[in-house]
Design an enzyme around this catalytic site. Structure first.
Site, PDB file in Angstrom:
ATOM      1  N   THR A 261     -22.013 -44.276  67.792  1.00 61.28           N
ATOM      2  CA  THR A 261     -21.998 -43.053  68.217  1.00 61.28           C
ATOM      3  C   THR A 261     -22.301 -42.128  67.006  1.00 61.28           C
ATOM      4  O   THR A 261     -21.450 -42.011  66.452  1.00 61.28           O
ATOM      5  CB  THR A 261     -20.877 -42.538  69.135  1.00 61.28           C
ATOM      6  OG1 THR A 261     -19.688 -43.168  68.501  1.00 61.28           O
ATOM      7  CG2 THR A 261     -20.769 -43.232  70.554  1.00 61.28           C
ATOM      8  N   LYS A 263     -24.068 -38.344  65.816  1.00 67.09           N
ATOM      9  CA  LYS A 263     -24.006 -36.805  66.161  1.00 67.09           C
ATOM     10  C   LYS A 263     -25.103 -36.675  67.128  1.00 67.09           C
ATOM     11  O   LYS A 263     -25.044 -36.008  68.169  1.00 67.09           O
ATOM     12  CB  LYS A 263     -24.305 -35.873  64.992  1.00 67.09           C
ATOM     13  CG  LYS A 263     -22.934 -35.443  64.645  1.00 67.09           C
ATOM     14  CD  LYS A 263     -23.159 -34.009  63.608  1.00 67.09           C
ATOM     15  CE  LYS A 263     -24.287 -34.313  62.810  1.00 67.09           C
ATOM     16  NZ  LYS A 263     -24.176 -33.703  61.445  1.00 67.09           N
ATOM     17  N   GLU A 264     -26.137 -37.379  67.097  1.00 67.62           N
ATOM     18  CA  GLU A 264     -27.529 -36.967  67.795  1.00 67.62           C
ATOM     19  C   GLU A 264     -27.857 -37.973  68.574  1.00 67.62           C
ATOM     20  O   GLU A 264     -28.821 -37.968  69.595  1.00 67.62           O
ATOM     21  CB  GLU A 264     -28.442 -36.456  66.869  1.00 67.62           C
ATOM     22  CG  GLU A 264     -28.450 -35.292  66.239  1.00 67.62           C
ATOM     23  CD  GLU A 264     -28.808 -35.443  64.787  1.00 67.62           C
ATOM     24  OE1 GLU A 264     -28.680 -34.309  64.216  1.00 67.62           O
ATOM     25  OE2 GLU A 264     -29.033 -36.499  64.128  1.00 67.62           O
ATOM     26  N   VAL A 266     -26.657 -42.100  70.526  1.00 69.73           N
ATOM     27  CA  VAL A 266     -25.806 -43.236  70.987  1.00 69.73           C
ATOM     28  C   VAL A 266     -26.543 -44.524  70.955  1.00 69.73           C
ATOM     29  O   VAL A 266     -27.876 -44.577  71.561  1.00 69.73           O
ATOM     30  CB  VAL A 266     -25.046 -43.221  72.419  1.00 69.73           C
ATOM     31  CG1 VAL A 266     -24.054 -44.252  72.411  1.00 69.73           C
ATOM     32  CG2 VAL A 266     -24.483 -41.784  72.429  1.00 69.73           C
ATOM     33  N   ASP A 405     -34.990 -38.832  55.879  1.00 66.61           N
ATOM     34  CA  ASP A 405     -33.373 -39.075  55.820  1.00 66.61           C
ATOM     35  C   ASP A 405     -33.081 -40.806  55.273  1.00 66.61           C
ATOM     36  O   ASP A 405     -32.313 -41.244  55.845  1.00 66.61           O
ATOM     37  CB  ASP A 405     -33.006 -39.092  57.447  1.00 66.61           C
ATOM     38  CG  ASP A 405     -31.310 -39.004  57.525  1.00 66.61           C
ATOM     39  OD1 ASP A 405     -30.797 -38.482  56.665  1.00 66.61           O
ATOM     40  OD2 ASP A 405     -30.651 -39.108  58.672  1.00 66.61           O
TER      41      ASP A 405
HETATM   42  P1  ADP Z   1     -28.519 -41.794  63.930  1.00 67.58           P
HETATM   43  O1  ADP Z   1     -29.417 -40.643  64.028  1.00 67.58           O
HETATM   44  O2  ADP Z   1     -27.302 -41.590  65.047  1.00 67.58           O
HETATM   45  O3  ADP Z   1     -27.913 -42.127  62.542  1.00 67.58           O
HETATM   46  P2  ADP Z   1     -29.753 -44.371  63.892  1.00 67.58           P
HETATM   47  O4  ADP Z   1     -31.077 -44.905  64.200  1.00 67.58           O
HETATM   48  O5  ADP Z   1     -29.484 -44.367  62.266  1.00 67.58           O
HETATM   49  O6  ADP Z   1     -29.134 -42.911  64.693  1.00 67.58           O
HETATM   50  O7  ADP Z   1     -28.696 -45.394  64.303  1.00 67.58           O
HETATM   51  C1  ADP Z   1     -27.454 -45.389  64.327  1.00 67.58           C
HETATM   52  C2  ADP Z   1     -26.796 -46.775  63.980  1.00 67.58           C
HETATM   53  O8  ADP Z   1     -27.069 -47.543  64.865  1.00 67.58           O
HETATM   54  C3  ADP Z   1     -27.566 -47.316  62.715  1.00 67.58           C
HETATM   55  O9  ADP Z   1     -26.651 -46.998  61.753  1.00 67.58           O
HETATM   56  C4  ADP Z   1     -27.443 -48.762  62.891  1.00 67.58           C
HETATM   57  O10 ADP Z   1     -25.942 -49.183  62.569  1.00 67.58           O
HETATM   58  C5  ADP Z   1     -27.485 -49.079  64.537  1.00 67.58           C
HETATM   59  N1  ADP Z   1     -28.999 -49.216  64.727  1.00 67.58           N
HETATM   60  C6  ADP Z   1     -29.919 -48.237  65.116  1.00 67.58           C
HETATM   61  N2  ADP Z   1     -31.126 -49.147  65.458  1.00 67.58           N
HETATM   62  C7  ADP Z   1     -31.013 -50.071  65.413  1.00 67.58           C
HETATM   63  C8  ADP Z   1     -31.656 -51.543  65.565  1.00 67.58           C
HETATM   64  N3  ADP Z   1     -32.719 -51.290  65.902  1.00 67.58           N
HETATM   65  N4  ADP Z   1     -30.957 -52.719  65.410  1.00 67.58           N
HETATM   66  C9  ADP Z   1     -29.586 -52.710  65.064  1.00 67.58           C
HETATM   67  N5  ADP Z   1     -28.955 -51.902  64.852  1.00 67.58           N
HETATM   68  C10 ADP Z   1     -29.530 -50.463  64.981  1.00 67.58           C
HETATM   69 MN    MN Z   2     -28.854 -42.896  60.954  1.00 68.85          MN
END
Ligand code: ADP
Ligand code: MN
Length: 516
Positions: A261, A263-264, A266, A405
């Site tokens: 979860t 900030k932006e 889930v 980012d």
């Molecule tokens: P945010 O903008 O909240 O950082 P992310 O796309 O970085 O969104 O996703 C948050 C977290 O969710 C990541 O740090 C990762 O641990 C997990 N995550 C996101 N996409 C995947 C994916 N395709 N496979 C596995 N884990 C993922």
């Molecule tokens: Mn991220």
């Protein structure tokens, strides 16, 4: 892991008989609820009561309708009720759409047309609420609107000689004020005043107007609070409905729980199901990124999308909710570009409003660790560094993107290599701040690998030149940044004068692509 309570379990794996005999929305509560007059008037309550009545009258029908798809959270009847109502609404809307099509077909070009209006299930006001915003001020097509009292014409008076009546006439003015009450928000109870020959003095009208506006603001605040709290817990009912539909259609097998979860967003893990179309294969494990629909978190990210010319025309016309959908859309487009370039990243499965389903990086529900969380051997560390260098170049040149980012938080280590994720904010290099974003990415990467003991790691300025192919010679950070900003400005001026972006910032010829 948080369960979201949306799962497609095999019928035998469903919960015990305790609730199988009950209706899926829970037992109708028999306790009488005390409520205010406003509640009694509310449509929501009316629907609830109706449903309760139906449940009591046709328990076996409701029980039969119970699918094997809803498990868990059975106690949370209020939200399941909402789900049921939303599904019903969805059905009604589809029914109406069909009616509309038939109406059109029958009428064709004929001058005399038949209206199916009376057969519609959804109230005309609800029919476009799928767009979930209602323009409270728009009363143009209000069928209940009483005829306007006659008022003075624009010239300000009416009649001749002795019978002249000016716009300041007490009676005319009073009637006009009464008519203007219809501009108040519909929640504001004005009684039958509008229909009657009521004359409001200016003083009374102004006091009412003030009160109506402050009431409107107050209810907007309350609404926001409610939405916020649901999104905070897990997902709001609308998102839940969308997720439910994905499971119900068989596209997803089960949504197991929450991975992150932020900030932006889930992120949930799910097991893939079967695709409706043969040519598309749903990955065995999926990640579902739900962009939060609480608006406040997104305000500070405007600049990424506002200045992205790909979204420029659309941005100004959109409301915040649609802008959030645009983030999801942006992530999808960017991931597709990366996929096409062969950069290891999640593969897009489907985009539904603010929900992006992609392949899961990891195995057996365990997400791959972020680069910041793994301890790599010095050999792997070096390998990862060169891989990232290579990916940044591919991203810039082949995908025409800057991650914006990039850091050890958004790189996953899986299968002996680095995977890039989280590209909703990625922009094209010619974005007004594109090069600054790239420089920030370079700084994060350089610092991480220099601290990680990779002796070959370029410093941020060298890395920036290596990725962009630019040849900025400044040997200190301040001058370097100044040159970057000058370049950005030059590009903007070019856009102003020629109305077109320079394709990329390239200097004399492409530098070699790093291949280790
Ligand atoms: P945010 O903008 O909240 O950082 P992310 O796309 O970085 O969104 O996703 C948050 C977290 O969710 C990541 O740090 C990762 O641990 C997990 N995550 C996101 N996409 C995947 C994916 N395709 N496979 C596995 N884990 C993922
Ligand atoms: Mn991220």
């Amino acid at each position: 892991m948080d369960s979201v309570g949306v799962a497609a379990a095999a019928p035998d794996a469903g919960p015990g008989p305790a609730w199988q005999s009950k209706c899926p929305w829970g037992a109708p509560s028999t306790t009488s609820i005390s409520c205010s007059l406003a509640d009694v008037m509310s449509e929501q309550l009316a629907k609830e009561l109706q449903l309760e009545e139906e449940n009591a009258a046709f328990p076996e029908v409701v029980a039969a309708a119970e699918g094997p798809y809803i498990t868990g959270e059975n106690v949370d009847t209020s939200s399941d009720l909402m789900l049921a109502q939303m599904l019903q609404m969805e059905f009604d809307r589809e029914y109406d759409a069909q009616l509309r099509r038939e109406e059109k077909k029958i009428n064709g070009d004929s001058k005399v047309s038949i209206s199916f209006e009376n057969y519609r299930k959804v109230h005309p006001y609800d029919s476009d609420s799928s767009e979930d915003e209602v323009d409270w001020q728009d009363t143009r097509h209000d069928p209940y609107r009483a005829d306007k009292p006659t008022t003075t014409p624009r010239r300000g008076f009416i009649g001749k000689g002795k019978d002249i009546t000016t716009k300041h006439d007490e009676v005319v003015c009073g009637r006009k004020n009464t008519a203007r009450m219809e501009n108040f928000a519909p929640e504001f109870q004005v009684g039958d005043g509008i229909g009657m020959d009521l004359k409001l003095s200016n003083q009374v009208f102004n006091a009412l107007k003030q009160h109506a506006y402050s009431e409107e603001r107050r209810s907007a605040r309350l609404h926001e609070k409610k939405e916020h709290s649901t999104a905070e817990k897990a997902v709001d009912p609308k998102t839940r409905l969308l997720l439910y539909k994905m499971v119900n259609s068989g596209m997803l097998e089960t949504i197991t729980g929450c991975i992150s979860t932020g900030k932006e967003s889930v992120v949930f893990h799910a097991y893939g199901g079967n695709s409706a179309t043969e040519d598309k294969v749903i990955p065995a494990e999926c990640a579902i990124k739900v962009f939060k629909t609480t608006l406040n978190e997104f305000k500070n990210r405007d600049k990424y999308i506002k200045d992205d010319y790909r979204f420029k025309d659309r941005f100004s016309k959109l409301n915040p909710r649609k802008i959030i959908r645009m983030w999801a859309e942006k992530e999808m487009h960017n991931l597709t570009r990366m996929q096409n370039a062969g950069i290891p990243c999640p593969q897009v499965v489907i985009l539904k409003k603010h929900i992006l389903v992609m392949s899961f990086i990891g195995q057996d529900q365990v997400p791959a660790p972020k680069l910041k969380d793994v301890t790599l051997s010095s050999e792997d560390m070096k390998k990862a560094y060169y891989q990232i260098l290579n990916m940044m170049q591919q991203l810039y040149r082949e995908c025409n993107l800057v991650h914006a980012d990039l850091s050890e938080y958004n790189m996953l280590w899986h299968d002996g290599k680095v995977w890039l994720i989280d590209v909703s904010q990625s922009v094209e290099p010619t974005h007004p701040h594109g090069l600054e974003f790239l420089f920030r990415d370079c700084r994060n990467v350089s610092q991480f690998f220099q601290k990680g003991g990779v002796a070959d790691a370029l410093n941020e300025r060298e890395l920036f030149n290596a990725v962009s192919g630019l040849n900025i010679t400044a040997d200190n950070e301040v001058d370097f940044q100044a040159e970057i900003e000058a370049l950005e400005k030059m590009n903007e001026d070019h856009v102003q004068n020629h109305g077109k972006k320079l394709s990329t910032f390239s200097s004399d010829g492409d530098p070699p692509i790093y291949d280790e």
